[in-house]
Design an enzyme around this catalytic site. Structure first.
Site, PDB file in Angstrom:
ATOM      1  N   CYS A 141       9.458   7.109  -7.896  1.00 24.99           N
ATOM      2  CA  CYS A 141       9.705   5.790  -6.989  1.00 24.99           C
ATOM      3  C   CYS A 141       8.868   4.823  -6.884  1.00 24.99           C
ATOM      4  CB  CYS A 141      10.611   5.894  -5.903  1.00 24.99           C
ATOM      5  SG  CYS A 141       9.849   7.351  -4.741  1.00 24.99           S
ATOM      6  N   HIS A 221      10.405   2.628   1.023  1.00 27.33           N
ATOM      7  CA  HIS A 221       8.968   2.595   0.983  1.00 27.33           C
ATOM      8  C   HIS A 221       8.652   1.052   1.325  1.00 27.33           C
ATOM      9  CE1 HIS A 221       8.694   6.730  -0.720  1.00 27.33           C
ATOM     10  NE2 HIS A 221       9.288   6.426  -1.508  1.00 27.33           N
TER      11      HIS A 221
END
Ligand code: NAD
Length: 338
Positions: A141, A221
């Site tokens: 990711c 994130h």
């Protein structure tokens, strides 16, 4: 005939890729393989996805739970043109010989080592590298988020050096055992972190150093990015370049979105499945130029940004489309782009 796709591992990534595959007019989901008859197995059955046993010794558990199986994972893989392995980190490596024996090309996820595969993959970064490959790894990711950002910057302005601090979520929302609960961890504590070398599996020539932290968050994130460019565009020009990409979303200042919580709310309000955000979310007003240094903040939804990339990697491996054609088709079918 449409591309026949098998999914081995029906968890966070696997179930999302399965749904994305069913949306593609040129693909058909042959089925999904699972190890346990949990709520996700029930979901697969409810959606009409043929369910296969990933591990033969566990077939009995499905029988006990009253869940009908269509067969074994070997039968699933044999019936497919390509398999997407979305099993936990390290299991993909164990499955590799099975895919070889059954002569079926395989996609793996970012938790596997780059050495396992013929090439790592990001659709915007190195689509062509996967053409005809037998084993391809869709990068993590974070690496996906960085590759999507760096690709247009490199093409448009050239990159002298990138420095990124990755403020990483401790775990996904369903990972109740992960942490930290009340701390901020330099992670990995040795510098630079492994994320930079992972970006180099897509762009071998980009000079990049990364640092990682882990924080008590589960939603997304956040990357704090500094890219020294080889030229000096204005911040508005950089915004225009990023705005042209459907997989990089420039959060308008007027949206008053201050973090991952509001981003997820934004996605839910717009009816996104599982509140998924497939795009990099870049705070528009954070994009700033100081000389030839670009600074910005971006948020990355770890559970879903790799999903369109898996769809593109299927077409890349089987050489059924070129990069721009595949990216457009995937975006249209899934509704990528706010
Ligand atoms: P997950 O634990 O949510 O799902 C994995 C699934 O595979 C589970 O359903 C598990 O029961 C099943 N499984 C376990 N052993 C198996 C086996 N032998 N055969 C088949 N299935 C098996 O994991 P995930 O988060 O979906 O991660 C999968 C991969 O994707 C990993 O490589 C991970 O690093 C990568 N990835 C995860 C994220 C994320 O944020 N969750 C993001 C990007 C990439």
């Amino acid at each position: 005939m449409s591309i026949q796709v098998a999914i081995n591992g029906y968890g966070t990534i696997g179930k999302r890729v399965a749904d994305a595959v069913t949306l593609q007019p040129d693909m058909e989901l042959v089925g999904v393989a699972k190890t346990s008859p949990n709520h996700e197995a029930e979901l697969a059955v409810e959606k009409g996805y043929p369910l296969y046993a990933a591990v033969e010794e566990r077939i009995e558990l499905f029988e006990d739970a009253g869940i009908d199986l269509a067969g074994t994972v070997e039968e699933l893989v044999s019936a497919a043109d390509i398999v997407v392995d979305a099993t936990p980190s390290g299991i993909g490596a164990e499955n590799k010989s099975m895919y070889d024996d059954l002569d079926t090309p395989a996609l793996y996820q970012g938790g596997e080592d780059a050495d396992l595969v013929d090439t790592s993959f990001n659709a915007r970064g190195n689509f062509e590298a996967a053409e005809g490959a037998d084993h391809v790894r869709v990068v993590s990711c974070n690496t996906t988020g960085l590759s999507r950002l760096l690709a247009p910057l490199e093409e448009e302005y050239g990159i002298e050096k990138a420095r990124v601090t990755l403020v990483r979520r401790g775990g996904d929302p369903a990972q109740s055992g992960r942490g930290p609960i009340n701390d901020i961890l330099p992670n990995p504590v040795s510098l630079p972190s492994h994320h930079g070398p992972d970006v180099n599996t897509i762009f071998p020539d980009i000079d990049i150093d990364t640092l990682g932290l882990k924080v008590p968050a589960t939603l997304m994130h956040t990357h704090s990015v500094n890219v020294t460019l080889e030229s000096t565009p204005t911040a508005d020009e950089v915004r225009d370049v990023l705005d042209e990409q459907r997989r990089t979303f420039l959060i308008p200042e007027e949206h008053d979105i201050d973090g991952a919580g509001k981003l997820k709310e934004f996605a839910m309000d717009r009816g996104r499945p599982r509140a998924d955000i497939w795009e990099n979310c870049i705070w528009s007003e954070s994009a700033s130029m100081e000389g030839n240094d670009l600074y910005l903040f971006q948020a990355i939804h770890q559970e879903s940004d790799v999903v369109p990339e898996n769809v593109d990697a299927i077409r890349a491996v089987l050489s059924t489309a070129d990069a721009s054609d595949s990216i457009v088709r995937t975006n249209e079918a899934m509704g990528v782009g706010f």
